[in-house]
Design an enzyme around this catalytic site. Structure first.
Site, PDB file in Angstrom:
ATOM      1  CD  GLU A   1      -2.438  -2.019   0.753  1.00 57.74           C
ATOM      2  OE1 GLU A   1      -3.513  -2.520   0.403  1.00 57.74           O
ATOM      3  OE2 GLU A   1      -1.453  -2.724   1.023  1.00 57.74           O
TER       4      GLU A   1
ATOM      5  CE1 TYR B   1       0.461   3.642   5.492  1.00 61.26           C
ATOM      6  CE2 TYR B   1      -0.425   1.549   4.696  1.00 61.26           C
ATOM      7  CZ  TYR B   1      -0.619   2.807   5.243  1.00 61.26           C
ATOM      8  OH  TYR B   1      -1.894   3.241   5.524  1.00 61.26           O
TER       9      TYR B   1
ATOM     10  NE  ARG C   1      -2.491  -6.149   2.786  1.00 59.16           N
ATOM     11  CZ  ARG C   1      -3.288  -5.374   3.523  1.00 59.16           C
ATOM     12  NH1 ARG C   1      -3.129  -5.328   4.835  1.00 59.16           N
ATOM     13  NH2 ARG C   1      -4.231  -4.659   2.965  1.00 59.16           N
TER      14      ARG C   1
ATOM     15  CG  HIS D   1      -2.922   4.344   1.238  1.00 65.39           C
ATOM     16  ND1 HIS D   1      -4.089   3.622   1.178  1.00 65.39           N
ATOM     17  CD2 HIS D   1      -2.280   3.920   2.350  1.00 65.39           C
ATOM     18  CE1 HIS D   1      -4.152   2.795   2.207  1.00 65.39           C
ATOM     19  NE2 HIS D   1      -3.065   2.945   2.929  1.00 65.39           N
TER      20      HIS D   1
ATOM     21  CD  GLN E   1     -22.250   6.622   2.691  1.00 59.27           C
ATOM     22  OE1 GLN E   1     -22.999   7.055   3.558  1.00 59.27           O
ATOM     23  NE2 GLN E   1     -22.683   6.231   1.523  1.00 59.27           N
TER      24      GLN E   1
END
Length: 675
Positions: free
Chosen positions: A165, A167, A215, A253, A340
């Site tokens: 992601e 990181y 990951r 991201h 949401q």
């Protein structure tokens, strides 16, 4: 009864066995930051009682510079060990297993002390990172390993080392962020040195009877990301370094391609994980948009992975696995991937919850317990507010009668599900229907409730929703003007040139509905990949198609207008608003703001700009669609109140703010829990 042989099959890791093939993926809930460790423990324990095989916590920082935010949870002290032991003890008592995710954010850390391989600022953070020297790199490795050692002391069954992601560890892997020329940069062998060293030293520090999940970013979706050959090479070396399991990460991201939003097809990236199968000897987990037992079983049965990671579905229903095992699939509250109440809350600095399950992360303060005083309850309106009230009240033992003017339950959810990209709402309405039936709720459809009908009930709940707001534009009663309700219900004929008045959530939905024709990309993976420019990372580095996004031609010419001068869709979700704006721009929708609506005639919509009403312009349109907001439908509530009847008014009937299902469901659930 539905059976899921692959999903429910145990997985032998040698030193321990997982009871099935479901991992609850890591989520940043904010619970650890509350300091209420009983509350944290109960969140995870409830999922353990729901029979998920292994859970992964939210990201826990190994040090201050690696934490995602100031004040974020870390594993650095003896007190941290004691706090986390509250969680692990509770999970083990519930029969579960849990791993702690060690998350070093690198340049994504939201603070001036953030560090990275090179001083390349992230586009999603205002803080330029500090470039690490040799001593600094050694400190980061040592801190990550020490966090893992402390996690084992705290009773965790394992750790997940976050290497995807975008990181910290991922930042070392790619030339996009690693510009170094020393032994930590340059060749791929040098760039992957850091994650391998972290895994190797973590295994040395924690021993052989400890789960280490790595990951790994399978497809970066950013320029200058990894090739798939590099992904395979890293996976094989990670296995040699001592990892127990490889988990899938999809996209950085900062990638401008949606990866988990509701418009992303189910299991959209399982094919990427499948490419790694057989190339490593340890189990491989796939993730992203796997939200039903059927989808999970299909992914496993077709050899895409050894396990599936379900994160947000475990917010929607803690008992997902247990219900699947009992053959109660229709009772599983579905994750609709709306973001949401989960990711939008996270990025807004709020505690995570779930739109369809307000108890998520609120288990200790929102108990749903059997009622001691059984009441008769009338609920008027079968939208999300009324349905959540009726179902929760019935679960508690109250006798519920549900009234609605329509011929089906669901309220405006039945319009939302017509929008391309919002197909998940079909499943939500189906779940409500199953729960209403199974709980024995009496349903009176095609019925306009009156005060006389409601006499004699112990409690009356008014959830009558909203009505379209009248924008009072001269000429709006003309034949070329329609409202959004008739458009989404298929009752209005819409021409080729369209002006949409109102750029809130409904205006965006209507524009997406009208811009598409034929198959929705959300249910056609190749079409979706072409639309967003995603391709096989074995063919093109990082999985980015060289030709970029290739959406289908728009079905109509659309102009989306608003009175405000602010960015269109400013009030949309923090994590999904950009997706909706990008999707409409790919369909050549024209965004116009700061307008005054002067009049409508046969030539189209007449507008002017600014307080001085300057630059009069005609927006040529065959059809003008009114999406100018809503007002509460309170006529029944007012009639009852005028007679002295006490009523509970919830949802849109209480506050007309867009179509806020999150607020409506939360309000209805909490009301029913308190009756």
């Amino acid at each position: 009864m539905a059976t899921y042989p692959n999903l429910l099959k145990p997985l032998d890791l040698g030193f321990t066995t997982l009871k099935n093939r479901v991992l609850m993926g890591s989520m940043h809930t904010g619970l650890e930051e509350t300091g209420d460790w009983n509350r944290v423990a109960e969140f995870y324990a409830e999922r353990a009682r729901g029979d998920v095989a292994l859970m992964v916590t939210g990201g826990i920082g190994p040090n201050l510079e690696g934490s995602v935010l100031p004040g974020a949870a870390m594993m650095v002290s003896e007190q941290d060990i004691e706090n986390h032991r509250v969680v692990t003890d509770r999970v083990h008592e519930a029969g579960g297993k849990i791993a702690m995710q060690i998350l070093h954010a690198g340049r994504y850390s939201y603070g001036p002390k953030c560090v990275a391989p090179s001083p390349v600022k992230s586009p999603i953070s205002p803080f330029p990172p500090n470039e690490l020297d040799e001593d600094g790199i050694e400190k980061q490795i040592a801190d990550i390993v020490e966090a893992a050692r402390k996690a084992k002391l705290a009773g965790y069954d394992g750790v997940e080392i976050m290497g995807s992601e975008g990181y910290f560890l991922n930042q070392f892997l790619v030339t996009h962020t690693n510009k170094r020329t020393d032994r930590w940069g340059g060749s791929y062998e040098n760039r992957m040195r850091l994650p391998l060293e972290v895994v190797r030293r973590t295994r040395e520090a924690t021993g052989t009877d400890f789960i280490i999940i790595y990951r790994l970013s399978m497809i970066d979706l950013v320029p200058d990301g990894s090739t798939f050959d590099e992904v395979v090479q890293l996976a094989q070396e990670i296995e040699k370094a001592g990892a127990t399991i490889i988990n899938t990460g999809i996209g950085w991201h900062e990638a401008r391609i949606p990866t988990i939003a509701t418009s992303v097809p189910r299991a959209a990236f399982a094919w990427v994980t499948k490419k790694l199968m057989g190339k490593v000897g340890i189990p491989v987990i796939t993730s992203n948009r796997i939200n039903t037992p059927e989808v999970a079983e299909e992914v496993l049965s077709t050899g895409c992975a050894d396990m599936v990671s379900l994160a947000r579905p475990m917010l929607a229903d803690a008992y997902f696995v247990a219900k699947a095992a009992r053959g109660e699939t229709s009772h599983i509250a579905p994750c609709i991937a709306c973001n949401q109440a989960c990711l939008d809350h996270t990025f807004g600095g709020k505690l995570t919850s779930c739109l369809v399950n307000p108890r998520a992360c609120h288990e200790t303060e929102l108990p749903i317990e059997p009622a001691t005083d059984i009441k008769t309850l009338a609920v008027v309106g079968s939208g999300p507010a009324g349905l959540s009230t009726a179902i929760t009240a019935a679960e508690r033992g109250h006798k519920v009668t549900l009234f609605d003017q329509s011929d089906e339950i669901g309220g405006q959810l039945n319009m939302a599900k017509q929008i391309p990209g919002k197909e998940e709402f079909w499943g939500l309405v189906d779940w409500y229907r199953a729960m209403v039936t199974d709980l024995g709720i009496e349903v009176k459809l095609n019925t306009t409730a009156t005060p006389d009908m409601l006499a004699g009930f112990d409690e009356v709940v008014i959830a009558t929703g909203v009505l379209p707001r009248d924008p009072e534009i001269p000429g709006q009663d003309g034949p070329n003007v329609v409202n959004y309700i008739d458009v989404l219900r298929g009752k209005a004929k819409v021409g080729h040139k369209v002006a949409v008045i109102g750029a809130g959530g409904i205006g965006f939905d209507v524009s997406e509905f009208l811009a598409h024709e034929g198959t929705s990309p959300t249910v056609d993976l190749p079409l979706w990949m072409k639309e967003w420019g995603v391709t096989d990372p074995a063919e093109h580095r990082s999985g980015l198609a060289p030709e970029g996004p290739q959406p289908e031609e728009p079905a109509r010419e659309i102009t989306l207008l608003q009175r405000k001068k602010t960015k269109h869709g400013k009030g949309l979700g923090k994590t999904t608003g950009w997706i909706h704006r990008a999707a409409l721009k790919m369909k050549d929708v024209n965004f116009v703001g700061g307008v005054n609506y002067e009049k409508i005639d046969a030539s189209g919509l007449h507008v002017s700009f600014g307080e001085a009403r300057e630059n009069p312009t005609v927006i040529e349109a065959d059809t003008i669609v009114l999406c100018a907001g809503q007002v509460s439908e309170r006529s029944l509530a007012e009639a009852l109140e005028s007679q002295g009847t006490k009523v509970h008014v919830i949802g849109g009937a209480d506050v007309a703010a867009e179509l806020d299902a999150k607020r409506a469901i939360n309000q209805g659930t909490r009301l029913a829990a308190a009756l």
